[in-house]
Motif scaffolding. Structure first.
Motif, PDB file in Angstrom:
ATOM      1  N   TRP A  53       0.821  -1.215   0.000  1.00  0.00           N
ATOM      2  CA  TRP A  53       0.000   0.000   0.000  1.00  0.00           C
ATOM      3  C   TRP A  53       0.847   1.255   0.000  1.00  0.00           C
ATOM      4  O   TRP A  53       0.458   2.286  -0.559  1.00  0.00           O
ATOM      5  N   LEU A  54       2.027   1.210   0.650  1.00  0.00           N
ATOM      6  CA  LEU A  54       2.913   2.370   0.658  1.00  0.00           C
ATOM      7  C   LEU A  54       3.350   2.726  -0.759  1.00  0.00           C
ATOM      8  O   LEU A  54       3.249   3.881  -1.196  1.00  0.00           O
ATOM      9  N   VAL A  55       3.821   1.732  -1.502  1.00  0.00           N
ATOM     10  CA  VAL A  55       4.280   1.976  -2.874  1.00  0.00           C
ATOM     11  C   VAL A  55       3.112   2.355  -3.771  1.00  0.00           C
ATOM     12  O   VAL A  55       3.197   3.292  -4.582  1.00  0.00           O
ATOM     13  N   ARG A  56       1.998   1.664  -3.616  1.00  0.00           N
ATOM     14  CA  ARG A  56       0.856   1.881  -4.501  1.00  0.00           C
ATOM     15  C   ARG A  56       0.270   3.285  -4.317  1.00  0.00           C
ATOM     16  O   ARG A  56       0.025   4.001  -5.292  1.00  0.00           O
ATOM     17  N   VAL A  57       0.065   3.697  -3.083  1.00  0.00           N
ATOM     18  CA  VAL A  57      -0.568   4.990  -2.825  1.00  0.00           C
ATOM     19  C   VAL A  57       0.366   6.145  -3.180  1.00  0.00           C
ATOM     20  O   VAL A  57      -0.028   7.109  -3.846  1.00  0.00           O
ATOM     21  N   LEU A  58       1.620   6.071  -2.742  1.00  0.00           N
ATOM     22  CA  LEU A  58       2.552   7.167  -3.032  1.00  0.00           C
ATOM     23  C   LEU A  58       2.829   7.284  -4.522  1.00  0.00           C
ATOM     24  O   LEU A  58       2.959   8.398  -5.054  1.00  0.00           O
ATOM     25  N   LEU A  59       2.918   6.155  -5.217  1.00  0.00           N
ATOM     26  CA  LEU A  59       3.134   6.203  -6.662  1.00  0.00           C
ATOM     27  C   LEU A  59       1.933   6.809  -7.367  1.00  0.00           C
ATOM     28  O   LEU A  59       2.077   7.613  -8.300  1.00  0.00           O
ATOM     29  N   SER A  60       0.749   6.452  -6.933  1.00  0.00           N
ATOM     30  CA  SER A  60      -0.457   7.015  -7.543  1.00  0.00           C
ATOM     31  C   SER A  60      -0.563   8.507  -7.257  1.00  0.00           C
ATOM     32  O   SER A  60      -0.932   9.293  -8.147  1.00  0.00           O
ATOM     33  N   LEU A  61      -0.235   8.930  -6.033  1.00  0.00           N
ATOM     34  CA  LEU A  61      -0.278  10.355  -5.711  1.00  0.00           C
ATOM     35  C   LEU A  61       0.757  11.137  -6.508  1.00  0.00           C
ATOM     36  O   LEU A  61       0.504  12.278  -6.913  1.00  0.00           O
ATOM     37  N   PHE A  62       1.920  10.539  -6.735  1.00  0.00           N
ATOM     38  CA  PHE A  62       2.941  11.210  -7.538  1.00  0.00           C
ATOM     39  C   PHE A  62       2.448  11.447  -8.962  1.00  0.00           C
ATOM     40  O   PHE A  62       2.604  12.541  -9.518  1.00  0.00           O
ATOM     41  N   ILE A  63       1.819  10.444  -9.548  1.00  0.00           N
ATOM     42  CA  ILE A  63       1.315  10.585 -10.916  1.00  0.00           C
ATOM     43  C   ILE A  63       0.228  11.654 -10.979  1.00  0.00           C
ATOM     44  O   ILE A  63       0.232  12.534 -11.852  1.00  0.00           O
TER      45      ILE A  63
END
Length: 320
Positions: A53-63
């Motif tokens: 969830w850490l990678v998924r959420v932060l990556l999505s927020l970055f995009i």
């Protein structure tokens, strides 16, 4: 109206460079608050799904942040030069200054900073914005700048982007900005849609939404970069060339688009090659949130009234 028409001998107090625009600051603040809120609840996620969830959420927020921030950025193309130039129209006095031109999707931003700032008993630090978005009159804003009597380098560059300028660049950049802005908003909508679809048991459509997001994000960069490079003239003793064929801070937007394409292609590849593994990967992380961690004792709820009712107590006999 030309540069020399209507110039008044009045020179207003300069407006200092404001840095980031207000909409851009709001966008950055919103996404930072979302990221901080998620990091606060991250310790409550147990097991290996915490890193997922850490990678998924932060990556999505970055995009998402890159797509929205790119729309409000005034630095799709940047040109600057340090030169010795005239400070006032019809004046022989010259100053040493740094002239900057920042072109965005909705207009141009022209900066003039003296080196040093204090020259001719004045503070030379200007940041003027001229907007061409729908509903805004660029020619009217330029006429107001002439009436205010802004410094010569600012008026010189602003005149290049007027609709009546012989350079003919106004309609090119205005049209390219409108196309890039529209495609960025479409990319943002599909980014929202991809997040919803990937949270549902439809990863196939989530992968397609990611591919469309990346395609529109890259198309916005290509649409603006299609404008050929040109020399903006000589506001002083040096030429000012804005590198329009190389969008300045927009490699980050291109990185977000390429990242969406890679993630979408990975999701679709797993969907067709190993759908069970993809389903286990996406759904397993959710199950980890509901299941207890390994080695922990299960929670058993007992009702003291349960002992009063047994199987033998529930037998019913009928005498005929």
């Amino acid at each position: 109206m030309t540069l020399w028409d209507g110039v008044l001998p009045f020179y207003p107090q300069p407006r200092h460079a404001a840095g980031l625009s207000v909409p851009l600051l709001i966008v950055i603040l919103v996404f930072l608050v979302l990221a901080a809120s998620f990091l606060l609840i991250l310790p409550g996620i147990r097991g290996h799904s915490r890193w997922f969830w850490l990678v998924r959420v932060l990556l999505s927020l970055f995009i998402g942040a890159e797509i929205v921030a790119a729309h409000f950025s005034a630095e799709w193309s940047v040109g600057s030069v340090s030169t010795k130039t005239s400070y006032k129209a019809f004046s022989v006095e010259r100053v040493r200054a740094h002239v900057g031109l920042h072109v965005g999707l909705e207009g141009v931003n022209i900066t003039l900073t003296g080196t040093p700032v204090q020259q001719l008993n004045e503070t030379i630090d200007y940041n003027e914005q001229f907007i061409w978005r729908v509903g805004q009159n660029y020619a009217g804003a330029y006429a107001e700048a002439l009436e205010k009597g802004l410094p010569y380098p600012v008026l010189y560059l602003a005149e290049k982007f007027t609709p009546s300028s012989p350079c003919g660049v106004y309609y090119q950049y205005r049209l390219a900005g409108h196309y890039a802005s529209a495609t960025l908003w479409v990319a943002f909508c599909f980014w929202l849609l991809s997040n919803m679809l990937l949270s549902m048991p439809v990863p196939h459509y989530g992968g397609l939404a990611l591919l469309i997001t990346g395609a529109f994000a890259l198309f916005s960069v290509f649409a603006f970069a299609s404008i050929s490079s040109m020399e903006m003239g000589r506001p002083g003793s040096e030429a000012l060339t804005a590198p329009f064929t190389h969008p300045q801070p927009r490699p980050d937007c291109a990185v977000a688009g390429v990242l969406c394409l890679l993630l979408g292609a990975a999701v679709l590849s797993l969907h067709y090659a190993r759908p069970s593994a993809l389903r286990l990967f996406l759904e397993g992380s959710v199950k980890d949130l509901e299941s207890p961690t390994k080695g922990s004792s299960p929670l058993i709820l007992s009702n003291p009234l349960h002992k009063q009712f047994r199987a033998s107590d529930l037998t019913i006999s009928t005498n005929l």
